[in-house]
Design a protein around this motif. Structure first.
Motif, PDB file in Angstrom:
ATOM      1  N   GLU A 290       0.816  -1.233   0.000  1.00 14.82           N
ATOM      2  CA  GLU A 290       0.000   0.000   0.000  1.00 14.82           C
ATOM      3  C   GLU A 290       0.839   1.268   0.000  1.00 14.82           C
ATOM      4  N   ASP A 291       2.062   1.186   0.544  1.00 11.17           N
ATOM      5  CA  ASP A 291       2.834   2.425   0.667  1.00 11.17           C
ATOM      6  C   ASP A 291       3.484   2.800  -0.671  1.00 11.17           C
ATOM      7  N   GLY A 292       3.892   4.043  -0.748  1.00 12.12           N
ATOM      8  CA  GLY A 292       4.592   4.505  -1.951  1.00 12.12           C
ATOM      9  C   GLY A 292       3.630   4.989  -3.025  1.00 12.12           C
ATOM     10  N   ALA A 293       4.194   5.776  -3.941  1.00 17.68           N
ATOM     11  CA  ALA A 293       3.387   6.343  -5.029  1.00 17.68           C
ATOM     12  C   ALA A 293       3.391   5.396  -6.227  1.00 17.68           C
ATOM     13  N   VAL A 294       2.407   5.630  -7.114  1.00 16.44           N
ATOM     14  CA  VAL A 294       2.277   4.820  -8.330  1.00 16.44           C
ATOM     15  C   VAL A 294       2.791   5.642  -9.515  1.00 16.44           C
ATOM     16  N   GLY A 295       3.653   5.050 -10.316  1.00 14.43           N
ATOM     17  CA  GLY A 295       4.091   5.703 -11.549  1.00 14.43           C
ATOM     18  C   GLY A 295       3.495   4.950 -12.729  1.00 14.43           C
ATOM     19  N   VAL A 296       2.865   5.678 -13.626  1.00 11.25           N
ATOM     20  CA  VAL A 296       2.279   5.032 -14.807  1.00 11.25           C
ATOM     21  C   VAL A 296       3.123   5.400 -16.022  1.00 11.25           C
ATOM     22  N   LEU A 297       3.667   4.405 -16.673  1.00  6.24           N
ATOM     23  CA  LEU A 297       4.366   4.632 -17.947  1.00  6.24           C
ATOM     24  C   LEU A 297       3.450   4.139 -19.042  1.00  6.24           C
ATOM     25  N   ALA A 298       3.149   4.995 -20.021  1.00  4.70           N
ATOM     26  CA  ALA A 298       2.188   4.614 -21.054  1.00  4.70           C
ATOM     27  C   ALA A 298       2.467   5.424 -22.319  1.00  4.70           C
ATOM     28  N   THR A 299       1.549   5.352 -23.281  1.00  4.44           N
ATOM     29  CA  THR A 299       1.691   6.209 -24.463  1.00  4.44           C
ATOM     30  C   THR A 299       1.170   7.615 -24.113  1.00  4.44           C
ATOM     31  N   VAL A 300       1.472   8.558 -24.986  1.00  2.00           N
ATOM     32  CA  VAL A 300       0.982   9.929 -24.774  1.00  2.00           C
ATOM     33  C   VAL A 300      -0.554   9.921 -24.748  1.00  2.00           C
ATOM     34  N   GLY A 301      -1.145   9.153 -25.653  1.00  2.00           N
ATOM     35  CA  GLY A 301      -2.608   9.095 -25.743  1.00  2.00           C
ATOM     36  C   GLY A 301      -3.233   8.528 -24.486  1.00  2.00           C
ATOM     37  N   THR A 302      -2.674   7.432 -23.985  1.00  2.00           N
ATOM     38  CA  THR A 302      -3.227   6.822 -22.768  1.00  2.00           C
ATOM     39  C   THR A 302      -3.141   7.825 -21.621  1.00  2.00           C
ATOM     40  N   CYS A 303      -2.000   8.515 -21.502  1.00  2.00           N
ATOM     41  CA  CYS A 303      -1.851   9.482 -20.406  1.00  2.00           C
ATOM     42  C   CYS A 303      -2.824  10.637 -20.557  1.00  2.00           C
ATOM     43  N   SER A 304      -2.972  11.148 -21.790  1.00  2.00           N
ATOM     44  CA  SER A 304      -3.856  12.329 -21.901  1.00  2.00           C
ATOM     45  C   SER A 304      -5.310  11.948 -21.656  1.00  2.00           C
ATOM     46  N   SER A 305      -5.655  10.679 -21.801  1.00  2.00           N
ATOM     47  CA  SER A 305      -7.042  10.270 -21.504  1.00  2.00           C
ATOM     48  C   SER A 305      -7.282  10.220 -19.990  1.00  2.00           C
ATOM     49  N   GLU A 306      -6.197  10.177 -19.190  1.00  2.00           N
ATOM     50  CA  GLU A 306      -6.297  10.080 -17.723  1.00  2.00           C
ATOM     51  C   GLU A 306      -6.940   8.766 -17.278  1.00  2.00           C
ATOM     52  N   VAL A 307      -6.980   7.779 -18.179  1.00  2.00           N
ATOM     53  CA  VAL A 307      -7.711   6.552 -17.836  1.00  2.00           C
ATOM     54  C   VAL A 307      -7.089   5.841 -16.642  1.00  2.00           C
ATOM     55  N   TYR A 308      -5.752   5.831 -16.555  1.00  2.00           N
ATOM     56  CA  TYR A 308      -5.146   5.120 -15.426  1.00  2.00           C
ATOM     57  C   TYR A 308      -5.401   5.808 -14.082  1.00  2.00           C
ATOM     58  N   PRO A 309      -5.082   7.118 -13.951  1.00  2.00           N
ATOM     59  CA  PRO A 309      -5.367   7.742 -12.645  1.00  2.00           C
ATOM     60  C   PRO A 309      -6.823   7.552 -12.221  1.00  2.00           C
ATOM     61  N   LYS A 310      -7.753   7.738 -13.171  1.00  2.76           N
ATOM     62  CA  LYS A 310      -9.178   7.617 -12.803  1.00  2.76           C
ATOM     63  C   LYS A 310      -9.521   6.192 -12.401  1.00  2.76           C
ATOM     64  N   THR A 311      -9.071   5.233 -13.213  1.00  2.00           N
ATOM     65  CA  THR A 311      -9.437   3.833 -12.930  1.00  2.00           C
ATOM     66  C   THR A 311      -8.762   3.351 -11.652  1.00  2.00           C
ATOM     67  N   ILE A 312      -7.524   3.782 -11.431  1.00  3.37           N
ATOM     68  CA  ILE A 312      -6.818   3.374 -10.202  1.00  3.37           C
ATOM     69  C   ILE A 312      -7.558   3.904  -8.969  1.00  3.37           C
ATOM     70  N   GLN A 313      -7.900   5.193  -8.982  1.00  4.74           N
ATOM     71  CA  GLN A 313      -8.570   5.768  -7.789  1.00  4.74           C
ATOM     72  C   GLN A 313      -9.926   5.098  -7.569  1.00  4.74           C
ATOM     73  N   ARG A 314     -10.649   4.835  -8.661  1.00  4.20           N
ATOM     74  CA  ARG A 314     -11.966   4.190  -8.513  1.00  4.20           C
ATOM     75  C   ARG A 314     -11.803   2.779  -7.934  1.00  4.20           C
ATOM     76  N   THR A 315     -10.816   2.055  -8.468  1.00  2.00           N
ATOM     77  CA  THR A 315     -10.618   0.670  -8.028  1.00  2.00           C
ATOM     78  C   THR A 315     -10.190   0.630  -6.562  1.00  2.00           C
ATOM     79  N   LEU A 316      -9.272   1.517  -6.186  1.00  2.00           N
ATOM     80  CA  LEU A 316      -8.827   1.546  -4.787  1.00  2.00           C
ATOM     81  C   LEU A 316      -9.985   1.958  -3.879  1.00  2.00           C
ATOM     82  N   GLY A 317     -10.754   2.933  -4.342  1.00  2.00           N
ATOM     83  CA  GLY A 317     -11.895   3.415  -3.554  1.00  2.00           C
ATOM     84  C   GLY A 317     -12.894   2.289  -3.310  1.00  2.00           C
ATOM     85  N   LEU A 318     -13.202   1.529  -4.349  1.00  2.00           N
ATOM     86  CA  LEU A 318     -14.168   0.430  -4.209  1.00  2.00           C
ATOM     87  C   LEU A 318     -13.650  -0.635  -3.246  1.00  2.00           C
TER      88      LEU A 318
END
Ligand code: DGL
Length: 435
Positions: free
Chosen positions: A204-232
């Motif tokens: 649980e400790d430590g920050a998450v780094g997402v390495l992806a394509t420019v498109g994947t990052c600009s969609s924000e899909v990982y930050p959003k999906t990660i926060q939703r999944t952790l929240g659930l």
């Protein structure tokens, strides 16, 4: 009667999309309705699904923008995290999908997908993703790029795995909505949700780094999906920093348009992630990057180089506080395998035991190539689509087949990709036909 109902359903939804002004879904839905026999490109024979009560015997469709998704297929072929007989978690010495057949599509001619959004072509990317899904639902392909006629002996699929982070980011909801609207009872699994769930198993400790394509990052899909999944899961909000590389997938693939040395590219991208993380620090509190999401299909192939680059950066006292001493890597491909197994079990669509063919031609592989019959097609020196043409296309040209889907073979892969698959993806290599 059933067909007619589906047709009416399609017309209704075509109207709904038109109202919503969604040219991509509207156009493809109308096109699918105009070609119910699946004879045209980007359509499928709707009767194939209407007649079937039980889809369990059908193959599973897996698609990616190119060969990167073969890392996901490799994970699917090797996965052994469930007991096949009683579905309980745990390895039983038998691959989880040993009875299944896969059909893989790599949209090689139109990749990289990750660069369409920054070229202002997000809608065209969405159309490409839906065309990939349509290919897998249908039975049409070209036996050779220059064949006089297409063939129609590819079976439909019972499930769609979007083995591409960028395609999941921009197309998962479209593909799910389209399958529903087109009356196709397939379920859709994407790598991003699976990867985010994989994080639940990491410390649980430590920050998450997402390495992806420019498109994947600009969609924000990982930050959003990660926060939703952790929240659930009842977890707190995570620190997430992402970095999009416009080049790393191409470099790993050996695409001549991206001729930087792998180590150099990785060093620059990992530095980009760490510096972005340093810049995002708030209130002086430093949380080192400890979990790294490999948010692009190709990146697990360079995990050694990526970890070495973090290690090297840690030697710099200015950057060391932002990098944990050891890093956990999350490969969404492995978590996609679990997700697919669970979904198949839930839908009661696992292929019955004893059906597996010996080996060899059990799985089928396809890739797109520029259409050699289109003599006016602008091509680069490498033989691929000329980038300004590739990234300049408009949606809705559904009568135009500027790329053709052909069987993927060992011999037909570009030399560097061939070596990559042979050396790093042995399970895929074993099944890939020689020619
Ligand atoms: N397969 C893509 C992904 O996972 C990377 C390559 C591309 O940009 O097409 O995002």
């Amino acid at each position: 009667m059933r067909l007619r109902l589906i047709w009416l359903g399609v017309s209704f939804f075509a109207a709904a999309f038109a109202q919503a002004g969604d040219a991509v879904l509207e156009g493809l839905t109308a096109h699918v309705a105009e070609h119910p026999d699946g004879g045209a490109a980007f359509s499928f024979p709707r009767a194939a699904y209407a007649k079937r009560a039980d889809l369990a015997g059908l193959p599973i469709g897996v698609f990616d923008s190119g060969i990167g998704g073969l890392t996901v297929l490799e994970a699917l072929l090797k996965a052994d995290v469930f007991h096949n007989d009683n579905l309980q978690p745990g390895a039983d010495g038998r691959p989880d999908f040993v009875e299944e057949r896969f059909i893989y599509l790599g949209d090689q001619a139109n990749m990289p997908y990750g660069n369409y959004p920054s070229s202002g072509r997000t809608d065209y990317l969405r159309e490409l993703i839906l065309k990939d899904a349509l290919f897998l639902l249908g039975n049409r392909y070209w036996p050779k790029a220059d064949a006089p006629q297409p063939s129609f002996d590819k079976p439909p699929v019972k499930a769609l795995v979007i083995a591409c982070n960028t395609a999941t980011a921009y197309g998962l909801e479209d593909v799910r909505a389209a399958a529903k609207e087109w009356g196709v009872p397939v379920f859709v699994v994407g790598v991003v949700e699976a990867g985010a769930r994989g994080l639940l198993q990491a410390p649980e400790d430590g920050a998450v780094g997402v390495l992806a394509t420019v498109g994947t990052c600009s969609s924000e899909v990982y930050p959003k999906t990660i926060q939703r999944t952790l929240g659930l899961a009842g977890r707190g909000i995570a620190r997430v920093t992402q970095f999009g590389s416009a080049r790393l997938a191409g470099v790993i693939e050996g695409d001549p348009a991206f001729d930087t040395e792998l180590k150099v590219q990785v060093a620059g991208d990992v530095r980009g992630l760490v510096e972005a993380h340093r810049a995002a620090r708030s209130g002086g509190q430093v949380v080192p990057l400890k979990k790294v999401m490999l948010g692009c299909t190709h990146f697990p192939l360079a995990i050694g180089e990526i970890d070495a680059a973090f290690g090297k950066l840690r030697e710099d006292p200015d950057l060391a506080p932002f990098i944990a001493a050891t890093r956990d890597y999350i490969n969404p491909a492995e978590w996609t395998a679990r997700e697919l197994f669970r979904e198949l079990a839930r839908a009661r669509q696992r292929r019955p035991a004893g059906n597996a063919a010996a080996t060899g031609d059990r799985h089928r592989f396809f890739m797109s190539v520029p259409n050699p019959a289109d003599k006016a097609l602008p091509l680069a020196e490498s033989g691929g689509l000329e980038p300004s043409y590739k990234y300049g296309r408009e949606v809705g040209r559904l009568g135009v087949e500027d790329t053709r889907v052909v069987p993927m073979t060992r011999a037909g892969l570009p030399a560097v990709s061939r070596r990559l698959v042979e050396e790093k993806l042995p399970a895929v290599w074993e099944h890939l036909p020689a020619e």
